[in-house]
Structure formats: structure tokens, C-alpha cells
Write a protein that holds these residues in place. Structure first.
Motif, PDB file in Angstrom:
ATOM      1  N   LYS A  17       5.655 -10.234   3.249  1.00 40.01           N
ATOM      2  CA  LYS A  17       5.597  -8.887   2.662  1.00 40.01           C
ATOM      3  C   LYS A  17       4.205  -8.642   2.110  1.00 40.01           C
ATOM      4  CE  LYS A  17      10.468  -8.920   1.505  1.00 40.01           C
ATOM      5  NZ  LYS A  17      11.493  -8.674   0.496  1.00 40.01           N
ATOM      6  N   SER A  18       3.712  -7.428   2.316  1.00 44.84           N
ATOM      7  CA  SER A  18       2.384  -7.090   1.805  1.00 44.84           C
ATOM      8  C   SER A  18       2.401  -7.014   0.291  1.00 44.84           C
ATOM      9  CB  SER A  18       1.911  -5.761   2.385  1.00 44.84           C
ATOM     10  OG  SER A  18       2.656  -4.688   1.853  1.00 44.84           O
ATOM     11  N   GLU A  19       1.276  -7.366  -0.303  1.00 45.12           N
ATOM     12  CA  GLU A  19       1.137  -7.236  -1.757  1.00 45.12           C
ATOM     13  C   GLU A  19       1.190  -5.779  -2.175  1.00 45.12           C
ATOM     14  OE1 GLU A  19      -2.242  -9.323  -3.282  1.00 45.12           O
ATOM     15  OE2 GLU A  19      -1.667 -11.193  -2.292  1.00 45.12           O
ATOM     16  N   SER A  20       0.734  -4.889  -1.295  1.00 40.53           N
ATOM     17  CA  SER A  20       0.708  -3.455  -1.600  1.00 40.53           C
ATOM     18  C   SER A  20       2.087  -2.807  -1.495  1.00 40.53           C
ATOM     19  CB  SER A  20      -0.244  -2.747  -0.645  1.00 40.53           C
ATOM     20  OG  SER A  20       0.239  -2.866   0.687  1.00 40.53           O
ATOM     21  N   GLY A  21       3.030  -3.504  -0.851  1.00 40.79           N
ATOM     22  CA  GLY A  21       4.368  -2.946  -0.674  1.00 40.79           C
ATOM     23  C   GLY A  21       4.472  -1.922   0.438  1.00 40.79           C
ATOM     24  N   THR A  48       3.640   5.653   3.660  1.00 39.47           N
ATOM     25  CA  THR A  48       2.551   4.763   3.256  1.00 39.47           C
ATOM     26  C   THR A  48       1.380   4.831   4.228  1.00 39.47           C
ATOM     27  OG1 THR A  48       3.404   2.828   4.452  1.00 39.47           O
ATOM     28  CG2 THR A  48       4.186   3.163   2.176  1.00 39.47           C
ATOM     29  N   GLU A  49       0.259   4.324   3.744  1.00 41.09           N
ATOM     30  CA  GLU A  49      -0.953   4.204   4.551  1.00 41.09           C
ATOM     31  C   GLU A  49      -1.499   2.793   4.340  1.00 41.09           C
ATOM     32  OE1 GLU A  49      -4.263   7.302   4.854  1.00 41.09           O
ATOM     33  OE2 GLU A  49      -5.086   5.861   3.385  1.00 41.09           O
ATOM     34  N   THR A  50      -1.848   2.117   5.429  1.00 41.89           N
ATOM     35  CA  THR A  50      -2.377   0.761   5.355  1.00 41.89           C
ATOM     36  C   THR A  50      -3.714   0.703   6.075  1.00 41.89           C
ATOM     37  OG1 THR A  50      -0.118  -0.127   5.363  1.00 41.89           O
ATOM     38  CG2 THR A  50      -1.877  -1.661   5.898  1.00 41.89           C
ATOM     39  N   HIS A  51      -4.712   0.159   5.390  1.00 41.92           N
ATOM     40  CA  HIS A  51      -6.041  -0.042   5.965  1.00 41.92           C
ATOM     41  C   HIS A  51      -6.045  -1.399   6.671  1.00 41.92           C
ATOM     42  CE1 HIS A  51     -10.346  -1.480   5.389  1.00 41.92           C
ATOM     43  NE2 HIS A  51     -10.406  -0.541   6.318  1.00 41.92           N
ATOM     44  N   ILE A  52      -6.418  -1.398   7.953  1.00 40.17           N
ATOM     45  CA  ILE A  52      -6.404  -2.630   8.747  1.00 40.17           C
ATOM     46  C   ILE A  52      -7.696  -2.711   9.558  1.00 40.17           C
ATOM     47  CG2 ILE A  52      -5.153  -3.970  10.484  1.00 40.17           C
ATOM     48  CD1 ILE A  52      -2.653  -2.283   9.779  1.00 40.17           C
ATOM     49  N   HIS A  53      -8.227  -3.940   9.650  1.00 40.21           N
ATOM     50  CA  HIS A  53      -9.427  -4.160  10.460  1.00 40.21           C
ATOM     51  C   HIS A  53      -9.424  -5.609  10.945  1.00 40.21           C
ATOM     52  CE1 HIS A  53     -14.094  -3.841  10.799  1.00 40.21           C
ATOM     53  NE2 HIS A  53     -13.492  -3.865  11.965  1.00 40.21           N
ATOM     54  N   TYR A  54      -8.775  -5.860  12.055  1.00 42.38           N
ATOM     55  CA  TYR A  54      -8.678  -7.214  12.586  1.00 42.38           C
ATOM     56  C   TYR A  54      -9.947  -7.558  13.347  1.00 42.38           C
ATOM     57  CZ  TYR A  54      -3.802  -6.859  11.268  1.00 42.38           C
ATOM     58  OH  TYR A  54      -2.649  -6.706  10.553  1.00 42.38           O
ATOM     59  N   LYS A  55     -10.942  -8.058  12.621  1.00 39.60           N
ATOM     60  CA  LYS A  55     -12.242  -8.387  13.199  1.00 39.60           C
ATOM     61  C   LYS A  55     -12.185  -9.618  14.089  1.00 39.60           C
ATOM     62  CE  LYS A  55     -14.349  -7.140   8.857  1.00 39.60           C
ATOM     63  NZ  LYS A  55     -15.263  -7.610   7.815  1.00 39.60           N
ATOM     64  N   HIS A  56     -11.209 -10.480  13.846  1.00 39.38           N
ATOM     65  CA  HIS A  56     -11.152 -11.771  14.518  1.00 39.38           C
ATOM     66  C   HIS A  56      -9.935 -11.919  15.425  1.00 39.38           C
ATOM     67  CE1 HIS A  56     -14.260 -12.634  11.629  1.00 39.38           C
ATOM     68  NE2 HIS A  56     -13.433 -12.272  10.663  1.00 39.38           N
ATOM     69  N   HIS A  57      -9.166 -10.871  15.559  1.00 38.26           N
ATOM     70  CA  HIS A  57      -7.947 -10.897  16.368  1.00 38.26           C
ATOM     71  C   HIS A  57      -7.892  -9.673  17.275  1.00 38.26           C
ATOM     72  CE1 HIS A  57      -6.908 -13.456  12.927  1.00 38.26           C
ATOM     73  NE2 HIS A  57      -6.112 -14.085  13.767  1.00 38.26           N
TER      74      HIS A  57
END
Length: 131
Positions: A17-21, A48-57
Motif C-alpha cells: 500500500k502506498s504511504e500516500s493512500g 486521487t492523483e499519483t506522480h510516477i517516474h520509473y527511470k529504471h523500469h
């Protein structure tokens, strides 16, 4: 052969689970399963809105249920997401994921995640060799 059940996996530490909920993710296949990918069922909660940036995946995401949108931050383009859509982060795109109705997503990561990752402040997971 590996056989797992989603609801049973949600009763274990495979449910993260995300810390942000804003989301949870059940990691059905992880790096220690021996494949070259991981497979998750992720729920992004309504409103909700989630910021994501998978630089390595490298990640591909298939929408099973719900409605939302992905905004790529480099160009501000907004992509509506609904059941039957797939989006592929082939350029490690930094993005915002918004859920208008709770999104149920099937996600594949390469390289596979270990299950211990947490999103860093910039929206990324650490490279596999740093976990």
C-alpha cells in the motif's frame, strides 16, 4: 509451475500500500520467482492523483476496470484511460496518473521488482542493484 490467487495474495505481504493512500498493488510475480519481469494488479483509488517516474523500469499497464487519465509531464499531453486500454512507458515517461473511478490495472515491469520498493520523492523506484 507457479499458481497464485489474487485474493489470497492480498492477504500476504505481496499486497503493498502506498504511504500516500492513493493506491495499492498486489505483486503476483516478483524477481525472486525467476522471470525477467514482475506482474502486479494495482488499484488507483477514485479521486486521487499519483506522480510516477520509473527511470529504471520499463512498464506496461492494461486497464481492467475504472476510468482515469495519464498526463505525460514532458509535454502536458493527457491520455484518457478506460477498460481495454494499455499504455506503455517506453520512454520512462514521468507522468501523473489520475483515477476518476477506481482503476484496476494489470502491470508488467522489466526488470522485475523485488516487492520491497517504495516510490522515492521523484516518483521512481531505485535501480534494482540499489535495493
Amino acid at each position: 509451475m507457479i499458481v497464485r490467487n489474487l485474493e489470497e495474495a492480498r492477504q500476504t505481504d505481496r499486497l503493498v500500500k502506498s504511504e500516500s493512500g492513493t493506491w495499492d498493488s498486489t505483486r503476483l510475480v516478483l524477481a525472486n520467482d525467476g522471470g525477467n519481469f514482475s506482474f502486479h494488479i494495482t488499484r488507483i483509488y477514485e479521486g486521487t492523483e499519483t506522480h510516477i517516474h520509473y527511470k529504471h523500469h520499463y512498464e506496461s499497464v492494461y486497464c481492467i476496470e475504472g476510468e482515469g487519465e495519464v498526463e505525460t509531464l514532458a509535454d502536458g499531453k493527457i491520455w484518457p484511460i478506460k477498460p481495454g486500454d494499455i499504455y506503455i512507458l517506453d520512454q520512462h515517461d514521468e507522468h501523473l496518473l489520475r483515477a476518476h473511478k477506481t482503476l484496476h490495472l494489470a502491470c508488467v515491469f522489466t526488470p522485475p521488482v523485488t516487492g520491497n520498493e517504495v516510490h522515492r520523492e521523484d516518483g521512481s523506484y531505485a535501480p534494482v542493484d540499489e535495493i
